[in-house]
Design a protein around this motif. Structure first.
Motif, PDB file in Angstrom:
ATOM      1  N   ASN A  81     -37.036 -44.600 -50.597  1.00 33.67           N
ATOM      2  CA  ASN A  81     -37.843 -45.323 -51.572  1.00 33.67           C
ATOM      3  C   ASN A  81     -37.292 -46.731 -51.782  1.00 33.67           C
ATOM      4  OD1 ASN A  81     -38.541 -45.661 -54.870  1.00 33.67           O
ATOM      5  ND2 ASN A  81     -40.165 -44.830 -53.587  1.00 33.67           N
ATOM      6  N   ALA A  82     -35.968 -46.831 -51.924  1.00 36.83           N
ATOM      7  CA  ALA A  82     -35.336 -48.139 -52.141  1.00 36.83           C
ATOM      8  C   ALA A  82     -35.570 -49.070 -50.948  1.00 36.83           C
ATOM      9  CB  ALA A  82     -33.840 -47.955 -52.384  1.00 36.83           C
ATOM     10  N   GLU A  83     -35.396 -48.539 -49.748  1.00 27.87           N
ATOM     11  CA  GLU A  83     -35.609 -49.346 -48.539  1.00 27.87           C
ATOM     12  C   GLU A  83     -37.064 -49.784 -48.415  1.00 27.87           C
ATOM     13  OE1 GLU A  83     -34.239 -47.330 -45.046  1.00 27.87           O
ATOM     14  OE2 GLU A  83     -32.221 -47.077 -45.872  1.00 27.87           O
ATOM     15  N   GLY A  84     -37.982 -48.862 -48.764  1.00 26.53           N
ATOM     16  CA  GLY A  84     -39.407 -49.150 -48.628  1.00 26.53           C
ATOM     17  C   GLY A  84     -39.876 -50.283 -49.517  1.00 26.53           C
ATOM     18  N   PHE A  85     -39.252 -50.430 -50.690  1.00 25.18           N
ATOM     19  CA  PHE A  85     -39.693 -51.457 -51.641  1.00 25.18           C
ATOM     20  C   PHE A  85     -38.746 -52.653 -51.739  1.00 25.18           C
ATOM     21  CE2 PHE A  85     -42.177 -47.827 -53.203  1.00 25.18           C
ATOM     22  CZ  PHE A  85     -43.417 -48.439 -53.358  1.00 25.18           C
ATOM     23  N   ALA A  86     -37.610 -52.603 -51.033  1.00 20.61           N
ATOM     24  CA  ALA A  86     -36.559 -53.623 -51.204  1.00 20.61           C
ATOM     25  C   ALA A  86     -37.076 -55.050 -51.062  1.00 20.61           C
ATOM     26  CB  ALA A  86     -35.427 -53.367 -50.211  1.00 20.61           C
ATOM     27  N   LYS A  87     -37.936 -55.297 -50.074  1.00 20.98           N
ATOM     28  CA  LYS A  87     -38.392 -56.666 -49.802  1.00 20.98           C
ATOM     29  C   LYS A  87     -39.345 -57.202 -50.870  1.00 20.98           C
ATOM     30  CE  LYS A  87     -37.917 -56.371 -44.784  1.00 20.98           C
ATOM     31  NZ  LYS A  87     -38.625 -56.275 -43.498  1.00 20.98           N
ATOM     32  N   VAL A 154     -44.482 -54.882 -60.570  1.00 19.30           N
ATOM     33  CA  VAL A 154     -44.289 -56.155 -59.864  1.00 19.30           C
ATOM     34  C   VAL A 154     -43.865 -55.869 -58.430  1.00 19.30           C
ATOM     35  CG1 VAL A 154     -42.847 -58.229 -59.739  1.00 19.30           C
ATOM     36  CG2 VAL A 154     -43.731 -57.458 -61.950  1.00 19.30           C
ATOM     37  N   ARG A 155     -44.641 -56.411 -57.489  1.00 23.47           N
ATOM     38  CA  ARG A 155     -44.273 -56.352 -56.070  1.00 23.47           C
ATOM     39  C   ARG A 155     -44.450 -57.757 -55.517  1.00 23.47           C
ATOM     40  NH1 ARG A 155     -47.270 -50.625 -54.349  1.00 23.47           N
ATOM     41  NH2 ARG A 155     -46.106 -49.348 -55.851  1.00 23.47           N
ATOM     42  N   TRP A 156     -43.343 -58.353 -55.125  1.00 23.57           N
ATOM     43  CA  TRP A 156     -43.351 -59.785 -54.805  1.00 23.57           C
ATOM     44  C   TRP A 156     -44.067 -60.042 -53.484  1.00 23.57           C
ATOM     45  CZ3 TRP A 156     -42.320 -62.252 -59.016  1.00 23.57           C
ATOM     46  CH2 TRP A 156     -42.295 -63.656 -58.982  1.00 23.57           C
ATOM     47  N   GLU A 157     -45.370 -60.186 -53.567  1.00 25.45           N
ATOM     48  CA  GLU A 157     -46.210 -60.423 -52.402  1.00 25.45           C
ATOM     49  C   GLU A 157     -46.211 -61.908 -52.057  1.00 25.45           C
ATOM     50  OE1 GLU A 157     -47.769 -58.171 -50.689  1.00 25.45           O
ATOM     51  OE2 GLU A 157     -48.005 -56.405 -51.973  1.00 25.45           O
ATOM     52  N   MET A 158     -46.156 -62.209 -50.765  1.00 28.14           N
ATOM     53  CA  MET A 158     -46.187 -63.611 -50.342  1.00 28.14           C
ATOM     54  C   MET A 158     -47.613 -64.106 -50.125  1.00 28.14           C
ATOM     55  SD  MET A 158     -43.117 -63.951 -50.753  1.00 28.14           S
ATOM     56  CE  MET A 158     -43.051 -65.713 -50.551  1.00 28.14           C
ATOM     57  N   ARG A 159     -48.475 -63.207 -49.642  1.00 24.60           N
ATOM     58  CA  ARG A 159     -49.881 -63.599 -49.436  1.00 24.60           C
ATOM     59  C   ARG A 159     -50.724 -62.808 -50.423  1.00 24.60           C
ATOM     60  NH1 ARG A 159     -51.458 -63.160 -43.313  1.00 24.60           N
ATOM     61  NH2 ARG A 159     -53.220 -64.377 -44.073  1.00 24.60           N
ATOM     62  N   THR A 160     -51.267 -63.495 -51.415  1.00 24.97           N
ATOM     63  CA  THR A 160     -51.953 -62.784 -52.501  1.00 24.97           C
ATOM     64  C   THR A 160     -53.459 -63.049 -52.497  1.00 24.97           C
ATOM     65  OG1 THR A 160     -51.504 -64.604 -54.034  1.00 24.97           O
ATOM     66  CG2 THR A 160     -49.885 -62.826 -53.957  1.00 24.97           C
ATOM     67  N   ARG A 161     -54.176 -62.132 -53.121  1.00 25.80           N
ATOM     68  CA  ARG A 161     -55.621 -62.286 -53.294  1.00 25.80           C
ATOM     69  C   ARG A 161     -56.009 -61.573 -54.588  1.00 25.80           C
ATOM     70  NH1 ARG A 161     -59.760 -60.884 -48.507  1.00 25.80           N
ATOM     71  NH2 ARG A 161     -58.965 -62.854 -47.735  1.00 25.80           N
ATOM     72  N   LEU A 162     -56.802 -62.232 -55.413  1.00 26.39           N
ATOM     73  CA  LEU A 162     -57.160 -61.704 -56.729  1.00 26.39           C
ATOM     74  C   LEU A 162     -57.574 -60.235 -56.657  1.00 26.39           C
ATOM     75  CD1 LEU A 162     -59.221 -64.793 -57.933  1.00 26.39           C
ATOM     76  CD2 LEU A 162     -56.979 -64.114 -58.810  1.00 26.39           C
TER      77      LEU A 162
END
Length: 492
Positions: A81-87, A154-162
């Motif tokens: 789980n930690a590895e899957g969400f780390a980024k 919160v998931r720090w996405e680089m490419r976002t869309r509303l």
């Protein structure tokens, strides 16, 4: 009016953004990658949330709330789980600001206020919840534990869309604990059924229920069940997931219970969630080049009444008659608005409510009153018809049900026409490029082949349908033996 929308044919992505912004669902914010959900969009989310909440409670679940912050050591406890969400993690390292001595009027992080342990802003809550469950569960009498929370993550996405992908979003996450493996699997499947029922009966979006492949599973899950929907551009959208977590989190957080024989064992777990992404699904599955088309069961406003008059005398007559109509519609549980504001002309109002996807529009003029009729316009088909004012509430209720079903049927017909079988690699790619939708094709079952197909075609295995038909065949890419077709698509 400055409300023009880019057409779907011209630019589907821009069409989507135009609708979300111009219909008043959401807006961009000062925080990169985050959105402001405007009152109209939030009213839509509230309707979705309220219906889902009833369904959760009907299946025995209760709501609670857990902290936004997860100590890093807890987050690391379940490694997959930690590895899957780390980024995607946002991390809090300090707890105070102070005046910057070199820049008057500016603030700086106080280096003396460094946290002893860094805090992860929750991308999902398994860690903090399972650490808590450890203190709540001792015996089989404490099980099952059926808890849901409505929260932000919160998931720090680089490419976002509303709505579809933002750094912060709203969702619900269920986290349950069970005495047996079978109970936990039944729970995960039950919640998938709840999601599918909600999507089809309320959102009017047909979905395919299935399993994710090991490569596409939730990090830390033994099995991930999903509902997959198809948007009007032929791309798939994952609309909800339910996970059988096995005993992975129980072992990571040492959550044990004594059974009826007084033997200690680890509990069995599930988690499941849907988010504000469902609003994006709603927009893309139904709307047209004139704006939103909302299913009546979720529309913030189901009926709008617009008076057409000259002078106060005519308006007073219309007001008198409309008052009774509004009362009877409200008594029937219909969300109705009488827009008698004199700020804008009727034509502007018609376009505005069309943009907002209000399912039924009623126009009443002075001549209509004399004839005891009103003009009723459907948002989904644009059809207009005169209705007698007597018993109008009953007809409107019937019409709303008709519209709900019609929207679903249209989306289902599109979906059915866009599930195509591919027999060769060339045909597979041609279908993806020219037709889109779900491509039913054989796959040899290996993660390596799945990754190669994704790399070459940008299509992923959306799901292995539940109760999938077994048939011998050859993998679309490698030609190796396959026992079943799976559904591929390009996706959001």
């Amino acid at each position: 009016m400055g409300k023009e929308i880019t057409s779907r044919e011209q630019d589907y992505s821009q069409w989507y953004n135009d609708i979300v912004l111009k219909s008043g669902l959401a807006d961009y914010s000062a925080v990169r990658g985050c959105m402001v959900i405007k009152p109209y969009g939030y009213a839509l989310w509230e309707n979705m949330r309220d219906e889902l909440d009833k369904m959760f409670k009907a299946t025995g679940h209760v709501n609670a709330y857990f902290p936004l912050f997860v100590p890093k050591s807890l987050f690391e406890a379940e490694e997959k789980n930690a590895e899957g969400f780390a980024k995607e993690c946002a991390v809090v390292t300090h707890y105070r600001l102070k005046s910057d001595p070199e820049k008057p009027g500016k603030l700086m992080v106080d280096p003396e206020a460094k946290l002893e342990e860094e805090l992860v802003v929750r991308p999902t809550s398994e860690a903090i919840i399972w650490n808590t469950y450890k203190t709540w569960i001792q015996s089989y009498r404490d099980l099952p534990l059926l808890i849901n929370q409505w929260a932000n993550v919160v998931r720090w996405e680089m490419r976002t869309r509303l709505f579809l992908r933002t750094a912060e979003f709203l969702w619900q996450e269920g986290h349950t604990a069970h005495a047996t493996k079978d109970e936990a699997i039944d729970e995960a499947k039950q919640m998938l059924d709840v999601y599918a029922t909600f999507a089809e009966d309320f959102m009017a979006v047909p979905v395919i229920k299935g399993y994710k492949t090991p490569n596409e599973r939730f990090a830390g899950a033994e099995d991930t069940y999903c509902i997959e929907a198809l948007m009007q551009d032929g791309k798939a959208l994952q609309a909800g997931t339910s996970h059988f977590l096995g005993q992975n989190f129980a072992k990571a957080f040492d959550v044990k219970f004594s059974d009826k024989q007084n033997k200690l064992d680890y509990v069995w777990a599930t988690s499941w969630g849907v988010s504000t992404r469902l609003i994006g699904a709603l927009v893309m599955a139904h709307s047209d080049d004139d704006g939103l088309i909302l299913p009546p069961r979720l529309a913030p406003l189901q009926v709008v009444i617009v008076p057409i008059y000259k002078g106060e005398e005519q308006k007073a007559l219309i007001d008198g008659r409309v008052k009774g109509i509004v009362q009877s519609l409200k008594a029937a549980g219909i969300r109705v608005k009488y827009d008698d504001s004199d700020n804008n002309r009727p034509g502007w109002k018609f376009a505005e409510y069309e943009m907002k996807g209000v399912p039924v529009r009623i126009a009443i003029g002075a001549r209509d009153l004399e004839n005891n009729v009103a003009e009723i316009a459907r948002r989904d088909t644009k059809e207009k018809q005169s209705y007698n004012l007597d018993g109008l509430d009953t007809k409107i209720i019937e019409l709303l049900d008709t519209i709900q079903q019609a929207i679903y049927n249209k989306a289902k017909n599109y979906r059915e026409a866009h599930i195509t079988r591919a027999e060769s690699w060339a045909e597979f790619n041609e279908l993806l490029d020219k037709k889109g939708g779900f491509v039913a094709a054989h796959w040899d079952g290996t993660g390596e082949t799945e990754e190669k197909i994704k790399e070459l075609s940008k299509a992923t295995i959306r799901c292995i349908p539940i109760n999938n038909q077994q048939e011998e065949g050859a993998c679309i890419l490698t030609g190796n033996p396959s026992t079943q077709r799976v559904l591929f698509a390009r996706a959001y």
